[in-house]
Design an enzyme around this catalytic site. Structure first.
Site, mmCIF file in Angstrom:
data_model
loop_
_atom_site.group_PDB
_atom_site.id
_atom_site.type_symbol
_atom_site.label_atom_id
_atom_site.label_comp_id
_atom_site.label_asym_id
_atom_site.label_seq_id
_atom_site.Cartn_x
_atom_site.Cartn_y
_atom_site.Cartn_z
ATOM 1 N N ASP A 106 2.092 -2.080 -4.540
ATOM 2 C CA ASP A 106 0.807 -1.372 -4.540
ATOM 3 C C ASP A 106 0.138 -1.619 -5.878
ATOM 4 O OD1 ASP A 106 -0.293 1.444 -2.799
ATOM 5 O OD2 ASP A 106 -1.263 0.768 -4.642
ATOM 6 N N TYR A 126 -14.903 -2.377 6.923
ATOM 7 C CA TYR A 126 -13.490 -2.015 7.193
ATOM 8 C C TYR A 126 -13.141 -2.260 8.662
ATOM 9 C CZ TYR A 126 -9.681 1.430 8.011
ATOM 10 O OH TYR A 126 -8.521 2.076 8.395
ATOM 11 N N GLY A 160 0.826 -1.208 0.000
ATOM 12 C CA GLY A 160 0.000 0.000 0.000
ATOM 13 C C GLY A 160 0.855 1.249 0.000
ATOM 14 N N GLY A 218 -0.114 4.946 -0.979
ATOM 15 C CA GLY A 218 -1.204 5.589 -0.240
ATOM 16 C C GLY A 218 -0.741 6.698 0.682
ATOM 17 N N ILE A 268 2.593 -13.009 -7.017
ATOM 18 C CA ILE A 268 3.500 -11.866 -6.790
ATOM 19 C C ILE A 268 4.250 -12.051 -5.477
ATOM 20 C CG2 ILE A 268 3.554 -9.406 -6.187
ATOM 21 C CD1 ILE A 268 1.531 -8.864 -8.303
ATOM 22 N N ARG A 292 -1.293 0.617 -7.425
ATOM 23 C CA ARG A 292 -1.049 1.837 -8.207
ATOM 24 C C ARG A 292 0.451 2.061 -8.319
ATOM 25 N NH1 ARG A 292 -4.103 5.336 -3.956
ATOM 26 N NH2 ARG A 292 -3.022 3.724 -2.746
HETATM 27 C C1 AKB Z 1 -11.261 5.986 7.733
HETATM 28 O O1 AKB Z 1 -11.848 7.057 7.896
HETATM 29 O O2 AKB Z 1 -11.761 4.975 7.262
HETATM 30 C C2 AKB Z 1 -9.826 5.892 8.194
HETATM 31 C C3 AKB Z 1 -9.778 5.431 9.596
HETATM 32 C C4 AKB Z 1 -10.328 6.240 10.685
HETATM 33 O O3 AKB Z 1 -9.262 4.356 9.846
HETATM 34 N N1 AKB Z 1 -9.190 7.204 8.059
#
Ligand code: AKB
Length: 340
Positions: free
Chosen positions: A35, A154, A10, A13, A60, A37
């Site tokens: 990455d 996430y 990454g 980023g 990879i 990108r």
């Molecule tokens: C997000 O907003 O998803 C990130 C985080 C707070 O982990 N910047």
């Protein structure tokens, strides 16, 4: 036969940019980056090899295993919270399957060269899930073991990968005839919202802070998508980079846990707006609350308790709110957009 290197995933980023600059400045590591990108042109001379590819591509990682000897990994690749809500399966694939691939890669590296591989992993305040605003206000600074009920893909990904890292470090294939755990020295920081003056925000829900500053510096109107009273912890990107490096360097025996909160300052959106208006008096900053993104930010803590990071590996942010704006964000961002 294999070249000893540090692997950064990454790398193109927000965090990668600052990390590469700092490690190249130190000059004590040979850097390989991965990455999807291209690595920004200004960073390429600072690394030994910039590989374009995905962490979900095992071929990879096999090629990297064959060519390089890796003792330290900064695994930064991730799809952040807002972007992950539009493509949750892609977020799972990158954030979880990609991380599992990297942990397996680290395990195999450790098995081939015989030394533990330090695996530095940025988790997030997104792993927390405060149930309502009253609980958030009462909770104040949240500790590592509290309110672990994430409401985004996430946040779920990050929390699960914290456990995966602990498994590889302590319990990996625990029924095997020979002990195999301990090849991966997993070390994790839970980052607050990171604000960079150098890179633009990319798909986060804490992005209202950097977006507001960059818009004001460009002379563009900005409609903040959270309420004025919204409060979460933030950190200036240089302190985030220093935290990753300090954790990587910490003596193994000084670490009594695998996951650490780190924080620096916890302003409300209105306090950020006021600081931006001080610097850019003509900035047009309004509020247009996105109730769905607001609900995500409301589930995150108002602030974090980070005593363990400070006592066990010397975490010490350089920037508080005033100096982050006065000495880093405003001057650097103003210069970025200054018309020639
Ligand atoms: C997000 O907003 O998803 C990130 C985080 C707070 O982990 N910047």
């Amino acid at each position: 036969m294999r070249k000893p290197v540090v692997l950064i995933t990454g790398a193109s980023g927000e965090i990668g940019h600052g990390l590469i600059e700092r490690l190249a400045e130190e000059g004590s590591h040979t850097l390989v980056t991965l990455d999807v990108r291209e690595l920004p042109a200004e960073l390429k001379p600072k690394v030994h090899r910039a590989i374009v590819g995905s962490i979900v591509d095992k071929a990879i990682l096999d090629r990297i295993l064959a060519e390089f000897e890796v003792d330290l990994i900064f695994h930064l690749a991730a799809l952040l919270s807002t972007r992950g809500e539009f493509t949750p399966l892609a977020a799972h694939q990158v954030n979880v399957e990609g991380t599992l691939n990297l942990l397996e890669f680290a395990q195999r590296q450790g098995e081939t060269h015989g030394r533990p591989v330090v695996f530095v992993y940025p988790s997030s305040i997104a792993v927390y899930g405060l149930p309502d605003l009253a609980t958030k206000a009462a909770a104040g600074r949240v500790a590592e073991e509290q309110f672990l009920a994430p409401i985004t893909m996430y946040g779920c990904n990050k929390l699960y990968c914290e456990h995966l890292g602990r498994y590889y470090a302590r319990h990996y294939r625990q029924l095997a005839a020979e002990p195999l755990a301990g090849k991966v020295d997993f070390r994790c920081v839970r980052f607050p919202g990171l604000i960079s003056a150098v890179t633009l925000p990319s798909g986060g829900t804490s992005d209202f802070a950097p977006e507001m500053i960059h818009a004001a510096a460009k002379g563009e109107a900005y409609a903040c998508f959270v309420r004025p009273d919204t409060q979460i912890p933030f950190m200036a990107m240089p302190d985030g980079v220093e935290a990753l490096i300090a954790l990587a360097k910490a003596p193994r025996e000084s670490l009594r846990q695998t996951v650490y909160n780190v924080g620096a300052f916890a302003p409300t959106a209105e306090e950020i707006r006021n600081l931006v208006l001080e610097a850019f008096p003509h900035a047009q900053i309004s509020y247009k609350v996105d109730t769905k993104r607001q609900a995500i930010v409301d589930s995150w803590p108002a602030d974090v308790e980070d005593a363990a990071a400070r006592s066990q590996w010397g975490f010490a942010p350089q920037f508080d709110l005033a100096s982050a704006f006065g000495n880093y964000l405003i001057p650097t961002i103003r210069a970025r957009y200054r018309k020639p």
